[in-house]
Design a protein around this motif. Structure first.
Motif, mmCIF file in Angstrom:
data_model
loop_
_atom_site.group_PDB
_atom_site.id
_atom_site.type_symbol
_atom_site.label_atom_id
_atom_site.label_comp_id
_atom_site.label_asym_id
_atom_site.label_seq_id
_atom_site.Cartn_x
_atom_site.Cartn_y
_atom_site.Cartn_z
ATOM 1 N N PRO A 332 42.555 -17.654 -48.155
ATOM 2 C CA PRO A 332 42.736 -18.408 -49.408
ATOM 3 C C PRO A 332 43.727 -19.556 -49.287
ATOM 4 N N LEU A 333 43.441 -20.476 -48.378
ATOM 5 C CA LEU A 333 44.249 -21.679 -48.210
ATOM 6 C C LEU A 333 43.323 -22.873 -48.047
ATOM 7 N N PRO A 334 43.707 -24.041 -48.548
ATOM 8 C CA PRO A 334 42.905 -25.243 -48.282
ATOM 9 C C PRO A 334 42.830 -25.491 -46.778
ATOM 10 N N PRO A 335 41.723 -26.044 -46.273
ATOM 11 C CA PRO A 335 41.574 -26.254 -44.831
ATOM 12 C C PRO A 335 42.717 -27.045 -44.199
ATOM 13 N N LEU A 336 43.181 -28.098 -44.878
ATOM 14 C CA LEU A 336 44.257 -28.903 -44.307
ATOM 15 C C LEU A 336 45.542 -28.092 -44.160
ATOM 16 N N MET A 337 45.833 -27.273 -45.150
ATOM 17 C CA MET A 337 47.033 -26.437 -45.085
ATOM 18 C C MET A 337 46.886 -25.369 -44.010
ATOM 19 N N LEU A 338 45.681 -24.849 -43.841
ATOM 20 C CA LEU A 338 45.445 -23.838 -42.822
ATOM 21 C C LEU A 338 45.609 -24.427 -41.420
ATOM 22 N N GLY A 339 45.070 -25.636 -41.207
ATOM 23 C CA GLY A 339 45.255 -26.293 -39.916
ATOM 24 C C GLY A 339 46.726 -26.526 -39.618
ATOM 25 N N TRP A 340 47.467 -26.965 -40.629
ATOM 26 C CA TRP A 340 48.912 -27.170 -40.483
ATOM 27 C C TRP A 340 49.613 -25.867 -40.126
ATOM 28 N N LEU A 341 49.247 -24.778 -40.803
ATOM 29 C CA LEU A 341 49.905 -23.486 -40.594
ATOM 30 C C LEU A 341 49.654 -22.945 -39.192
ATOM 31 N N ILE A 342 48.420 -23.065 -38.706
ATOM 32 C CA ILE A 342 48.102 -22.573 -37.361
ATOM 33 C C ILE A 342 48.885 -23.349 -36.313
ATOM 34 N N ALA A 343 48.950 -24.680 -36.459
ATOM 35 C CA ALA A 343 49.727 -25.496 -35.525
ATOM 36 C C ALA A 343 51.211 -25.133 -35.590
ATOM 37 N N PHE A 344 51.711 -24.882 -36.784
ATOM 38 C CA PHE A 344 53.111 -24.495 -36.996
ATOM 39 C C PHE A 344 53.434 -23.195 -36.255
ATOM 40 N N VAL A 345 52.580 -22.194 -36.397
ATOM 41 C CA VAL A 345 52.818 -20.897 -35.754
ATOM 42 C C VAL A 345 52.827 -21.040 -34.231
ATOM 43 N N ILE A 346 51.884 -21.801 -33.705
ATOM 44 C CA ILE A 346 51.815 -21.987 -32.250
ATOM 45 C C ILE A 346 53.008 -22.804 -31.759
ATOM 46 N N LEU A 380 46.129 -35.418 -38.941
ATOM 47 C CA LEU A 380 47.506 -35.585 -39.403
ATOM 48 C C LEU A 380 48.116 -34.259 -39.849
ATOM 49 N N ALA A 381 47.315 -33.404 -40.470
ATOM 50 C CA ALA A 381 47.831 -32.106 -40.905
ATOM 51 C C ALA A 381 48.231 -31.258 -39.703
ATOM 52 N N VAL A 382 47.373 -31.214 -38.698
ATOM 53 C CA VAL A 382 47.696 -30.450 -37.490
ATOM 54 C C VAL A 382 48.879 -31.086 -36.770
ATOM 55 N N GLY A 383 48.908 -32.426 -36.738
ATOM 56 C CA GLY A 383 50.040 -33.115 -36.120
ATOM 57 C C GLY A 383 51.356 -32.779 -36.812
ATOM 58 N N ALA A 384 51.345 -32.711 -38.143
ATOM 59 C CA ALA A 384 52.558 -32.364 -38.888
ATOM 60 C C ALA A 384 52.994 -30.936 -38.574
ATOM 61 N N GLY A 385 52.047 -30.018 -38.525
ATOM 62 C CA GLY A 385 52.381 -28.631 -38.206
ATOM 63 C C GLY A 385 52.952 -28.482 -36.809
ATOM 64 N N SER A 386 52.458 -29.312 -35.878
ATOM 65 C CA SER A 386 52.913 -29.193 -34.490
ATOM 66 C C SER A 386 54.336 -29.705 -34.285
ATOM 67 N N GLU A 419 63.127 -32.177 -37.655
ATOM 68 C CA GLU A 419 61.739 -31.929 -37.278
ATOM 69 C C GLU A 419 61.004 -31.127 -38.359
ATOM 70 N N THR A 420 61.717 -30.210 -38.993
ATOM 71 C CA THR A 420 61.114 -29.422 -40.069
ATOM 72 C C THR A 420 60.815 -30.304 -41.284
ATOM 73 N N ILE A 421 61.729 -31.205 -41.611
ATOM 74 C CA ILE A 421 61.495 -32.136 -42.714
ATOM 75 C C ILE A 421 60.274 -33.006 -42.419
ATOM 76 N N VAL A 422 60.152 -33.476 -41.184
ATOM 77 C CA VAL A 422 58.990 -34.280 -40.787
ATOM 78 C C VAL A 422 57.698 -33.488 -40.987
ATOM 79 N N GLY A 423 57.692 -32.234 -40.534
ATOM 80 C CA GLY A 423 56.487 -31.411 -40.662
ATOM 81 C C GLY A 423 56.116 -31.109 -42.103
ATOM 82 N N LEU A 424 57.111 -30.800 -42.926
ATOM 83 C CA LEU A 424 56.843 -30.468 -44.326
ATOM 84 C C LEU A 424 56.424 -31.705 -45.129
ATOM 85 N N CYS A 425 57.164 -32.794 -44.962
ATOM 86 C CA CYS A 425 56.811 -34.027 -45.692
ATOM 87 C C CYS A 425 55.463 -34.557 -45.225
#
Length: 438
Positions: A332-346, A380-386, A419-425
């Motif tokens: 239950p997450l929008p695709p862009l947010m899910l891509g960001w989250l997966i990149a963030f975890v990795i 861009l979403a995956v890039g932000a998460g990474s 780096e966290t501010i960059v990823g969240l913004c």
């Protein structure tokens, strides 16, 4: 069950890189092989699938990345990057040093790969610090934020360029979207955040105390700015012209040719070689030697991208991509947010932003196809998460700590938080942009 082999392959990738310190290319190949076996691919098809994945991804990227490395090396060696920083600092004045440093990092970061830009700009940061008697972290953080955002969001950097290919996005559109997302992110993570860092005082080694550079030895400001921004200018013009009404097929073909990233970078290298090199008296042999060094330095990144392609292709050829898309759609997450989250975890697990982005892309790719989400925004979403939460397993964390002479606490307080501010913004602005273009 498809999910378990994929999770096992990713965990294996993490262990190989983070614990055993295996080269990322080798780790990707082993993980791709393990995934193929666990997913039940016929043994005879596994090598061909992996070879296809490596060649498919590198085939469209090798020219762009190699030429980009050569171009960045020329910008660095010619003194153009230093001239840009000097000009912006003089334009904004001492009271607005953070803004000058912010745009210096962003502009210099477009042609330069992150580690090269970091090493090149640190002496400049300390030169300004000593002259202006300001805290080094306060002066340097906006510049490093600019480098980081360019690295994560803007082609022709390796990670966003590879993600464009992985997701089937358009490089020109991604670049324009990246600027729209990157600039407000930059203003928050750069000059605004740096105002909270004045109390952090480092103890850099005297090794980093800069020597004075003769300004007369540097190229002119106009020459430096135009050459550094030439790839962005050419790609932007070609992308805008492509949307012009009434174009004939021949005109569209010409625009597509000139706007091709490989052609753009080749033209940029040729023009900059003359404008920043031979026209200023630099021997052509010296410039070519620099190009050779740049190609050698970029080999590791090419290997990482190739390994990521092997893992991606195994997931496709085994049919796991279709099943994975179905599973991801149920989250239950929008695709862009899910891509960001997966990149963030990795990113948290592995440290490398490039590896995190490419691994996440392998997993999220089927979701992009299934949900018809804008692939340019997914890049861009995956890039932000990474870029999220750089910590002790990231080489950038230690480079910043040692260059600026900081404690671990202050490094987390400044570098990791930036780096966290960059990823969240980045995620927030991508989601906002999706309301208008998604």
């Amino acid at each position: 069950m498809t999910l378990l082999p994929i999770i096992a392959a990713v965990v294996l990738l993490v262990l190989l890189i983070a614990v055993l310190k295996a080269p990322p290319f080798v780790a990707f190949i082993i993980s791709a092989l393990a995934a193929a076996l666990m997913l039940g691919m016929p043994l005879a098809k596994i090598p061909a699938s992996m070879e296809h994945g490596i060649g498919d991804l590198l085939g469209s990227l090798a020219g762009v990345i190699i030429l980009g490395a050569m171009f960045g090396k020329l910008i660095a060696d010619s003194g153009a990057a230093e001239r840009i920083a000097e000009s912006l600092t003089r334009l904004f004045g001492q009271k607005r040093f953070p803004i000058a440093m912010t745009f210096t990092g962003f502009i210099v970061g477009i042609p330069l790969y992150y580690n090269v830009g970091f090493v090149l700009m640190v002496p400049l940061i300390f030169s300004i610090t000593y002259r202006a008697k300001l805290p080094a972290v306060y002066v340097g953080m906006p510049l490093l934020a600019g480098l980081s955002i360019a690295h994560g969001f803007l082609p022709p950097h390796p990670s966003p360029t590879a993600l464009v290919t992985q997701f089937g996005a358009d490089l020109g559109t991604t670049l324009i979207y990246g600027l729209i997302v990157g600039i407000p992110t930059l203003l928050i993570a750069g000059p605004l955040f740096s105002t909270t860092l004045k109390g952090i005082v480092g103890a850099p080694s005297t090794l980093f105390k800069p020597s004075d550079t003769r300004s007369t030895d540097l190229p002119g400001a106009f020459n430096s700015f135009v050459c550094a921004l030439l790839p962005v200018i050419l790609i932007g013009i070609a992308t805008a012209l492509a949307y012009s009404p009434g174009l004939s097929p021949e005109q569209k073909s010409l625009i597509g040719f000139v706007g091709n990233p490989t052609i753009v970078l080749l033209l940029s290298v040729v023009i900059a070689t003359v404008a920043l090199g031979t026209a200023r008296g630099r021997p052509l042999g010296e410039i070519m030697e620099g190009f050779g060094t740049a190609v050698r330095d970029i080999a590791t990144i090419l290997m990482i991208i190739g390994g990521a392609g092997a893992l991606k292709q195994v997931l496709i050829d085994s049919g796991a991509d279709v099943q994975l898309a179905g599973l991801l759609q149920d989250i239950p997450l929008p695709p862009l947010m899910l891509g960001w989250l997966i990149a963030f975890v990795i990113r948290i697990a592995l440290g490398s932003a490039t590896v995190a982005g490419l691994t996440a892309a392998s997993l999220v790719h089927p979701l992009v196809i299934a949900t018809h989400v804008d692939p340019n925004l997914m890049v861009l979403a995956v890039g932000a998460g990474s870029l999220m939460c750089s910590h002790v397993n990231d080489s950038g964390f230690w480079m910043f700590k040692e260059y600026f002479g900081l404690s671990l606490r202050d490094t987390f307080r400044s570098w990791s938080l930036m780096e966290t501010i960059v990823g969240l913004c980045g995620l927030v602005f991508v989601l906002m942009l999706s309301l208008f273009v998604g």
